[in-house]
Design a protein around this motif. Sequence first.
Motif, mmCIF file in Angstrom:
data_model
loop_
_atom_site.group_PDB
_atom_site.id
_atom_site.type_symbol
_atom_site.label_atom_id
_atom_site.label_comp_id
_atom_site.label_asym_id
_atom_site.label_seq_id
_atom_site.Cartn_x
_atom_site.Cartn_y
_atom_site.Cartn_z
ATOM 1 N N LEU A 9 0.832 -1.202 0.000
ATOM 2 C CA LEU A 9 0.000 0.000 0.000
ATOM 3 C C LEU A 9 0.866 1.250 0.000
ATOM 4 O O LEU A 9 0.650 2.171 -0.792
ATOM 5 C CB LEU A 9 -0.942 -0.007 1.209
ATOM 6 N N VAL A 10 1.861 1.302 0.865
ATOM 7 C CA VAL A 10 2.753 2.460 0.933
ATOM 8 C C VAL A 10 3.520 2.609 -0.374
ATOM 9 O O VAL A 10 3.665 3.717 -0.896
ATOM 10 C CB VAL A 10 3.707 2.334 2.139
ATOM 11 N N PHE A 11 4.001 1.505 -0.929
ATOM 12 C CA PHE A 11 4.746 1.562 -2.190
ATOM 13 C C PHE A 11 3.898 2.169 -3.304
ATOM 14 O O PHE A 11 4.340 3.078 -4.016
ATOM 15 C CB PHE A 11 5.214 0.155 -2.587
ATOM 16 N N PHE A 12 2.670 1.690 -3.470
ATOM 17 C CA PHE A 12 1.825 2.193 -4.549
ATOM 18 C C PHE A 12 1.379 3.631 -4.303
ATOM 19 O O PHE A 12 1.214 4.403 -5.245
ATOM 20 C CB PHE A 12 0.624 1.278 -4.777
ATOM 21 N N MET A 13 1.196 4.011 -3.073
ATOM 22 C CA MET A 13 0.824 5.401 -2.783
ATOM 23 C C MET A 13 1.970 6.351 -3.111
ATOM 24 O O MET A 13 1.739 7.474 -3.577
ATOM 25 C CB MET A 13 0.416 5.547 -1.316
ATOM 26 N N LEU A 14 3.200 5.928 -2.877
ATOM 27 C CA LEU A 14 4.340 6.797 -3.135
ATOM 28 C C LEU A 14 4.738 6.846 -4.603
ATOM 29 O O LEU A 14 5.290 7.850 -5.061
ATOM 30 C CB LEU A 14 5.540 6.341 -2.294
ATOM 31 N N THR A 15 4.477 5.803 -5.347
ATOM 32 C CA THR A 15 4.921 5.756 -6.739
ATOM 33 C C THR A 15 3.836 6.119 -7.747
ATOM 34 O O THR A 15 4.143 6.345 -8.908
ATOM 35 C CB THR A 15 5.462 4.360 -7.092
ATOM 36 N N THR A 17 0.989 8.174 -9.836
ATOM 37 C CA THR A 17 0.664 9.523 -10.273
ATOM 38 C C THR A 17 -0.841 9.563 -10.475
ATOM 39 O O THR A 17 -1.371 8.859 -11.326
ATOM 40 C CB THR A 17 1.380 9.856 -11.590
ATOM 41 N N ILE A 18 -1.516 10.368 -9.703
ATOM 42 C CA ILE A 18 -2.977 10.436 -9.782
ATOM 43 C C ILE A 18 -3.415 11.052 -11.109
ATOM 44 O O ILE A 18 -4.213 10.497 -11.827
ATOM 45 C CB ILE A 18 -3.548 11.237 -8.592
ATOM 46 N N ALA A 19 -2.894 12.211 -11.436
ATOM 47 C CA ALA A 19 -3.224 12.887 -12.690
ATOM 48 C C ALA A 19 -2.021 13.735 -13.083
ATOM 49 O O ALA A 19 -1.362 14.307 -12.222
ATOM 50 C CB ALA A 19 -4.456 13.761 -12.532
ATOM 51 N N PRO A 20 -1.734 13.834 -14.382
ATOM 52 C CA PRO A 20 -0.607 14.674 -14.784
ATOM 53 C C PRO A 20 -0.920 16.140 -14.499
ATOM 54 O O PRO A 20 -2.076 16.570 -14.580
ATOM 55 C CB PRO A 20 -0.494 14.418 -16.289
#
Length: 110
Positions: A9-15, A17-20
């Motif tokens: 979870l932490v890995f995916f939250m940090l890596t 990009t929600i929107a350019p």
Amino acid sequence: MINIVFLLLVFFMLTATIAPPDPLQVQPPVARGAAATEGREVTLHVGADGALMIGDARAEAALAALAALPDGTALRVNADAGLDGAAFARLLGRLAAAGVTELSVVVAAP
């Protein structure tokens, strides 16, 4: 097991990009009433100084990119609230000369 889930979870939250980010930072004007548009859209970004951008195309190339758009593509104009009204009116004239018949203006909710 919960440690692995937490680490993922932490890995995916940090890596992720929600929107350019937008190519130009603009502060849209506030709306008094709005209707949402749906379908295929292209956004024309207009800075407070009148700078134009569609995707990677800037200035006159952005207006030329409008001619290459397929029929039925909606144009959204994301103009900065600091843009002078006369400059916006001149831009609308240039868009009409480029063949744009319909557009929507992005505004902020009150």
